[in-house]
Write a protein that holds these residues in place. Structure first.
Motif, mmCIF file in Angstrom:
data_model
loop_
_atom_site.group_PDB
_atom_site.id
_atom_site.type_symbol
_atom_site.label_atom_id
_atom_site.label_comp_id
_atom_site.label_asym_id
_atom_site.label_seq_id
_atom_site.Cartn_x
_atom_site.Cartn_y
_atom_site.Cartn_z
ATOM 1 N N GLY A 89 7.443 0.150 5.148
ATOM 2 C CA GLY A 89 8.349 -0.532 4.226
ATOM 3 C C GLY A 89 8.135 -2.028 4.138
ATOM 4 O O GLY A 89 9.008 -2.749 3.632
ATOM 5 N N SER A 90 7.010 -2.527 4.599
ATOM 6 C CA SER A 90 6.751 -3.970 4.570
ATOM 7 C C SER A 90 6.816 -4.535 3.155
ATOM 8 O O SER A 90 7.432 -5.578 2.918
ATOM 9 C CB SER A 90 5.375 -4.270 5.173
ATOM 10 O OG SER A 90 5.346 -4.059 6.555
ATOM 11 N N VAL A 91 6.176 -3.859 2.201
ATOM 12 C CA VAL A 91 6.137 -4.374 0.830
ATOM 13 C C VAL A 91 7.522 -4.333 0.199
ATOM 14 O O VAL A 91 7.929 -5.282 -0.495
ATOM 15 C CB VAL A 91 5.114 -3.590 -0.009
ATOM 16 C CG1 VAL A 91 5.180 -4.001 -1.471
ATOM 17 C CG2 VAL A 91 3.708 -3.813 0.535
ATOM 18 N N THR A 92 8.260 -3.280 0.445
ATOM 19 C CA THR A 92 9.636 -3.199 -0.067
ATOM 20 C C THR A 92 10.471 -4.345 0.479
ATOM 21 O O THR A 92 11.263 -4.971 -0.250
ATOM 22 C CB THR A 92 10.265 -1.854 0.326
ATOM 23 O OG1 THR A 92 9.500 -0.797 -0.257
ATOM 24 C CG2 THR A 92 11.702 -1.764 -0.165
ATOM 25 N N MET A 93 10.311 -4.643 1.774
ATOM 26 C CA MET A 93 11.042 -5.758 2.376
ATOM 27 C C MET A 93 10.697 -7.077 1.678
ATOM 28 O O MET A 93 11.572 -7.892 1.388
ATOM 29 C CB MET A 93 10.710 -5.836 3.874
ATOM 30 C CG MET A 93 11.403 -6.962 4.631
ATOM 31 S SD MET A 93 10.530 -8.562 4.550
ATOM 32 C CE MET A 93 9.013 -8.182 5.426
ATOM 33 N N LEU A 94 9.402 -7.290 1.388
ATOM 34 C CA LEU A 94 8.996 -8.521 0.712
ATOM 35 C C LEU A 94 9.672 -8.644 -0.646
ATOM 36 O O LEU A 94 10.175 -9.712 -1.011
ATOM 37 C CB LEU A 94 7.476 -8.539 0.539
ATOM 38 C CG LEU A 94 6.633 -8.770 1.793
ATOM 39 C CD1 LEU A 94 5.160 -8.584 1.465
ATOM 40 C CD2 LEU A 94 6.880 -10.149 2.378
ATOM 41 N N ARG A 95 9.684 -7.547 -1.396
ATOM 42 C CA ARG A 95 10.297 -7.576 -2.722
ATOM 43 C C ARG A 95 11.802 -7.840 -2.641
ATOM 44 O O ARG A 95 12.352 -8.608 -3.427
ATOM 45 C CB ARG A 95 10.048 -6.248 -3.432
ATOM 46 C CG ARG A 95 8.593 -6.006 -3.807
ATOM 47 C CD ARG A 95 8.507 -4.760 -4.681
ATOM 48 N NE ARG A 95 7.133 -4.515 -5.104
ATOM 49 C CZ ARG A 95 6.441 -3.422 -4.841
ATOM 50 N NH1 ARG A 95 6.986 -2.469 -4.103
ATOM 51 N NH2 ARG A 95 5.214 -3.270 -5.284
ATOM 52 N N GLU A 96 12.450 -7.195 -1.700
ATOM 53 C CA GLU A 96 13.907 -7.297 -1.625
ATOM 54 C C GLU A 96 14.380 -8.615 -1.024
ATOM 55 O O GLU A 96 15.427 -9.136 -1.428
ATOM 56 C CB GLU A 96 14.471 -6.130 -0.804
ATOM 57 C CG GLU A 96 14.306 -4.771 -1.484
ATOM 58 C CD GLU A 96 14.827 -3.636 -0.632
ATOM 59 O OE1 GLU A 96 15.125 -3.883 0.577
ATOM 60 O OE2 GLU A 96 14.937 -2.505 -1.152
#
Length: 352
Positions: free
Chosen positions: A54-61
């Motif tokens: 979920g690293s990319v999701t965290m960056l977006r959020e």
């Protein structure tokens, strides 16, 4: 890919490249430290190597709404390694100065500004940070690098307490890729990271290749970061040991003058003997491993690494022809002697 900052930041003079692979929480802290930077007008590229956490999701959020810097996210579908990912990040921006920051490192607010000051001096192609141990910021992780004549390199000052002994701006051999800055003109002249290295010793190969091309490196003590050591593969990972040993051979075969390369087996034997002696007394890298099977596993990992290195040796030797050389063989040997790590220090030192 995501652009989430105002268009006027597209012309920033400084870009920070962060490579990530399944280290969401560490990446969050890393990016938060960049939000707090004192430097104006910079951009950040996060190259994600196919994370599943979920690293990319965290960056977006959590970072899409910030306005401190322009953010670009590059998503790979697989782990392409540190070298290829950094090359991707560097190619994605046009900044004059490229900083690298590990996802397991956190930069002090003045980090970028301090590194940038190094390039006020002509001929400087690289700037090195003061890297401290995250768990104990009074302890040094590395302040530039040293090298042994078989190609093994180690951080300068590793394990020492930070008592001000490295608080002066001075020349260093090369910067640690955990937290470094490079002049784009230098990278365009000599090329980026050698992707055959995948990870480990890649910064050493790039740094020494730059020195051979006549560029210098300045250590900037005001550029402070804290680093979680060994977070990528783990301190006791056999694959980590294999990559370090294999890439040690790659570096020597690609960059060392022939007169030094021919002596490599003898220096290697001396280092292995000194390391074994230190391990018997519970000191050094191998001394940290449990006795018995674990230490035997280290020996097997080194053997596998050397077999792999020999298999790829013709390919690596062919790369010697493409090296930009402004230093003579004698000058390269003198440079390596100047920054040589003593054998005892190398064999007894503990890294992350």
């Amino acid at each position: 890919m995501i652009h989430n900052s105002p268009p006027e930041r597209a012309g920033a003079a400084v870009a920070v490249v962060v490579v990530n692979w399944n280290r969401r929480d560490l990446l969050r802290a890393c990016l938060a430290s960049l939000v707090a930077q004192e430097q104006d007008r910079f951009e950040v590229v996060v190259v994600d190597n196919g994370s599943s956490d979920g690293s990319v999701t965290m960056l977006r959020e959590e970072f899409a709404a910030q306005t401190r810097f322009r953010l670009l996210i590059i998503e790979n579908t697989e782990n392409r390694g540190f070298c290829a990912a950094n090359n991707q990040g560097i190619a994605a921006v046009r900044a004059e100065y490229i900083a690298l920051l590990n996802n397991d490192a956190e930069a002090a607010p003045g980090w970028l500004a301090a590194l940038l000051r190094a390039f006020e001096k002509p001929g400087v192609g690289m700037a090195a940070s003061k890297v401290l141990v995250w768990e104990n910021p009074q302890q040094i992780d590395k302040v530039g690098h040293l090298i042994y004549p078989d190609g093994q390199n180690r951080g300068r000052g590793t394990g020492e307490m930070d008592l001000g002994q490295y608080d002066r701006i001075e020349e260093a051999l090369w910067p640690d890729g955990c937290a470094a800055m490079y002049r784009r003109a230098m990278l365009e002249e000599i090329g980026g990271f050698d992707e055959d290295f995948f990870a480990y010793a890649d910064d050493a190969e790039l740094g020494l290749r730059a020195r051979i091309a006549g560029w210098t490196c300045l250590y900037m003590p005001g550029a402070v970061v804290r680093h979680h050591r060994g977070a990528t593969l783990g301190v006791f990972s056999p694959r980590r040991i294999e990559l370090i040993e294999r890439n040690r051979v790659f570096l020597a075969a690609k960059l060392f003058p022939w007169r030094l390369l021919l002596l490599n087996p003898f220096y290697f034997a001396a280092r292995i003997a000194a390391g074994a002696w230190a391990a018997l007394h519970g000191r050094g890298e191998i001394g940290r491993f449990p006795a018995g099977a674990s230490r035997a596993g280290v020996a097997l990992a080194i053997l596998r690494a050397d077999i792999e290195a020999l298999r790829m040796l013709p390919r690596i030797l062919r790369k010697r022809r493409a090296i930009v050389r402004r230093l003579s063989a004698g000058e390269i040997c003198a440079l390596l002697r100047r920054y040589r790590i003593p054998l005892r220090t190398l064999s007894e030192q503990v890294t992350g």
